[in-house]
Design a protein around this motif. Structure first.
Motif, short mmCIF file in Angstrom:
data_model
loop_
_atom_site.label_atom_id
_atom_site.label_comp_id
_atom_site.label_asym_id
_atom_site.label_seq_id
_atom_site.Cartn_x
_atom_site.Cartn_y
_atom_site.Cartn_z
N TRP B 174 0.88 -1.15 0.00
CA TRP B 174 0.00 0.00 0.00
C TRP B 174 0.93 1.21 0.00
CZ3 TRP B 174 -3.66 1.80 4.52
CH2 TRP B 174 -4.72 2.54 3.98
N PHE B 176 2.33 4.87 -0.21
CA PHE B 176 2.10 6.31 -0.02
C PHE B 176 3.30 7.13 -0.49
CE2 PHE B 176 -1.84 6.62 2.45
CZ PHE B 176 -2.04 5.28 2.77
N HIS B 178 5.81 8.93 -3.10
CA HIS B 178 5.50 9.58 -4.38
C HIS B 178 6.33 9.02 -5.51
CE1 HIS B 178 4.02 13.08 -1.76
NE2 HIS B 178 3.10 12.18 -1.96
N THR B 179 6.13 7.77 -5.76
CA THR B 179 6.84 7.14 -6.87
C THR B 179 6.00 5.98 -7.37
OG1 THR B 179 8.97 6.18 -7.51
CG2 THR B 179 8.18 5.63 -5.32
N ASP B 180 6.14 5.67 -8.66
CA ASP B 180 5.34 4.59 -9.23
C ASP B 180 6.04 3.26 -9.00
OD1 ASP B 180 3.35 6.28 -10.14
OD2 ASP B 180 4.48 6.75 -11.94
N ILE B 190 1.37 -6.92 -5.80
CA ILE B 190 0.19 -6.05 -5.85
C ILE B 190 0.55 -4.70 -5.24
CG2 ILE B 190 -2.13 -5.75 -4.90
CD1 ILE B 190 -1.98 -9.03 -4.98
N GLU B 192 -1.00 -0.87 -4.53
CA GLU B 192 -2.11 0.08 -4.52
C GLU B 192 -1.54 1.42 -4.08
OE1 GLU B 192 -5.50 -0.19 -5.21
OE2 GLU B 192 -6.01 1.76 -4.38
N ASN B 193 -1.62 2.39 -4.98
CA ASN B 193 -1.01 3.70 -4.71
C ASN B 193 -2.00 4.67 -4.08
OD1 ASN B 193 1.64 3.32 -5.96
ND2 ASN B 193 0.49 3.13 -7.87
N VAL B 194 -1.53 5.42 -3.10
CA VAL B 194 -2.29 6.58 -2.62
C VAL B 194 -1.36 7.78 -2.77
CG1 VAL B 194 -3.49 7.65 -0.68
CG2 VAL B 194 -3.51 5.16 -0.92
N HIS B 195 -1.58 8.54 -3.85
CA HIS B 195 -0.72 9.70 -4.09
C HIS B 195 -1.46 10.95 -3.61
CE1 HIS B 195 2.34 7.46 -6.02
NE2 HIS B 195 1.72 7.25 -7.16
N LEU B 196 -1.24 11.30 -2.35
CA LEU B 196 -1.97 12.44 -1.76
C LEU B 196 -1.69 13.75 -2.48
CD1 LEU B 196 -1.64 11.59 2.04
CD2 LEU B 196 -3.64 11.31 0.58
#
Lengths: 218, 218
Positions: B174, B176, B178-180, B190, B192-196
Motif C-alpha cells: 500500500w 504512499f 511519491h513514486t510509481d 500487488i 495500490e497507490n495513494v498519491h496524496l
C-alpha cells in the motif's frame, strides 16, 4: 491557452506528468523526447503527445520537450503557480499528520489553520499552528481567505461541518471522511475524495484474487 | 462464484457498494430494491444490476436485495472475511497516524508491526505496538505472516525498502511514497497507490478552472 472540455482522464494524468518532469529537473535533464518520457512513465509516446496537445502542445519537432518550460506550464494549469490557503478540520491523528506534512506547502498549499470540536485539543500546536475550536471557523475563513478545507473527521460530523465551511466561503473540500460529500453539497463545490478504506479494500481484492490463483504460495 | 474478467471499473465500485450496504445495515434496513439503492448512491439502477450480476446476481425479482447477504458476499469478494496481517514501514507522522487508525482493524487489516530506520524512534509505542528497526524486517515478516506492507516513507527509500519486503514474502504494498512503485517491482506484486499530492493537485486544477469561469466570486 485553450483547455475547455479536457477529459477527466487527462486531468488525472497531469499530476503524474508534473511529478516526472520535476524528477527530470532534479536530475538536471533539460529536454526530453516523447519517446524517452514514454519509456520512463510506461505510457505510449502517442498518449503523451496527445495529452500534451490538449494544452496547445509544448514539443518541437526534432527537439523534444523543454523540461523546465513544460513543468512550469503544467504547474500553471494545475494552479500551482500561486498560494492556496488551506485549513484542516479535524485534528485527530490523520489531521495532525497531514497538517505536519510540509511537502504540500512546497506545492503552494499553505496550512493556515487547524480546527476541532474537542476542547482538549484547543491550543495544542502543530508545526507552529495552534488548534482552534470549530466555532471560530466562520470568522477565520473570511479573514484568512481560506479556499481549501481538508476534512479529516469522522463521517458523522462531515456533512454538517462541510455545510458550515461552504456557507462561509470555502470553495473546495479535500474529503477524507467516509462519505460521498459531493452528493450532499451544492454542485459548484469542488470535492476531492480520498477514501483510504476503499483503497485498502481494492488491495485486499487483488490479494485475494492472487492467492486464489496461486494456492501453492500460501 | 464466477468472477473472472471483471473490469477494473467494477472493482473500483465494489468498496462503495460495501460502504453503502454497511450504512443500510446500521440503519436497520433488511432489503432494498436496485431503484432505492440507485437513489441513494446516485448511480443508475441498471448500473447496479449490471455490476452485481458480475458476481452471479444477488437480487430476486420483486423482492430486491437482501442487505445483510449482499454485504457479506461483497465482503467475501473483497477478501474482508479474514484477517490480513499488515505492517507500516516508515513511522513518521503519516505512518504513525495511519497505524493509529483503528478503523482498518475493524475491516480485518491487523497492524502487527511498525518499522523505521531512525534509531530515535526505536521502542516508541503506537497503539501498543512498538516501533522496530528496519533490519528486523526479514525475520519479522516470516514470523508474523505479513501479507501487506504500507509504505509511508520518503520516495528516496521506497524502492529499496519495497524490494526487501517483497524478497521476504510481502505480497501487497500500500504505497504512499511519491513514486510509481509498480514499474519497479516484479509484476506479481500487488501495488495500490495513494498519491496524496496528486489528489491535492486535481483539486487545485478544478479550483483554478472554477475561479477562471466565475471571476466575480473572487
Amino acid at each position: 491557452m485553450e483547455e475547455k472540455g479536457i477529459s477527466r482522464a487527462v486531468i488525472k494524468r497531469l499530476p503524474r506528468y508534473y511529478r516526472y518532469l520535476g524528477e527530470l529537473l532534479e536530475d538536471g535533464v533539460e529536454r526530453i523526447s516523447s519517446g524517452e518520457l514514454s519509456e520512463r512513465m510506461k505510457v505510449t509516446a502517442s498518449q503523451i503527445r496527445q495529452d500534451l496537445n490538449n494544452f496547445g502542445g509544448f514539443g518541437q519537432q526534432g527537439y523534444g520537450y523543454n523540461v523546465r518550460y513544460l513543468y512550469s506550464e503544467i504547474g500553471k494549469i494545475l494552479g500551482l503557480d500561486r498560494v492556496h490557503n488551506m485549513i484542516f478540520v479535524g485534528a485527530g491523528n490523520l489531521g495532525q499528520a497531514l497538517a505536519n506534512y510540509a511537502a504540500f506547502e512546497r506545492s503552494g498549499f499553505k496550512t493556515v489553520g487547524i480546527f476541532d470540536v474537542n476542547p482538549v485539543l484547543k491550543g495544542i500546536s502543530v508545526r507552529g499552528i495552534e488548534i482552534r475550536m470549530a466555532d471560530e471557523l466562520p470568522e477565520f475563513i473570511k479573514e484568512h481567505h481560506v479556499e481549501i478545507a481538508a476534512l479529516t473527521l469522522p463521517k458523522a460530523k462531515a456533512v454538517e461541518m462541510a455545510e458550515i465551511l461552504v456557507d462561509n466561503g470555502v470553495k473546495a473540500i479535500w474529503n477524507f471522511a467516509h462519505t460521498d460529500l459531493n452528493l450532499k453539497l451544492p454542485k459548484d463545490v469542488i470535492v476531492e475524495n480520498v477514501h483510504l478504506s476503499e483503497s485498502l479494500m481494492r488491495l485486499s481484492y487483488n490479494l485475494t484474487r492472487y492467492e486464489a490463483e496461486h494456492p501453492k504460495n500460501n
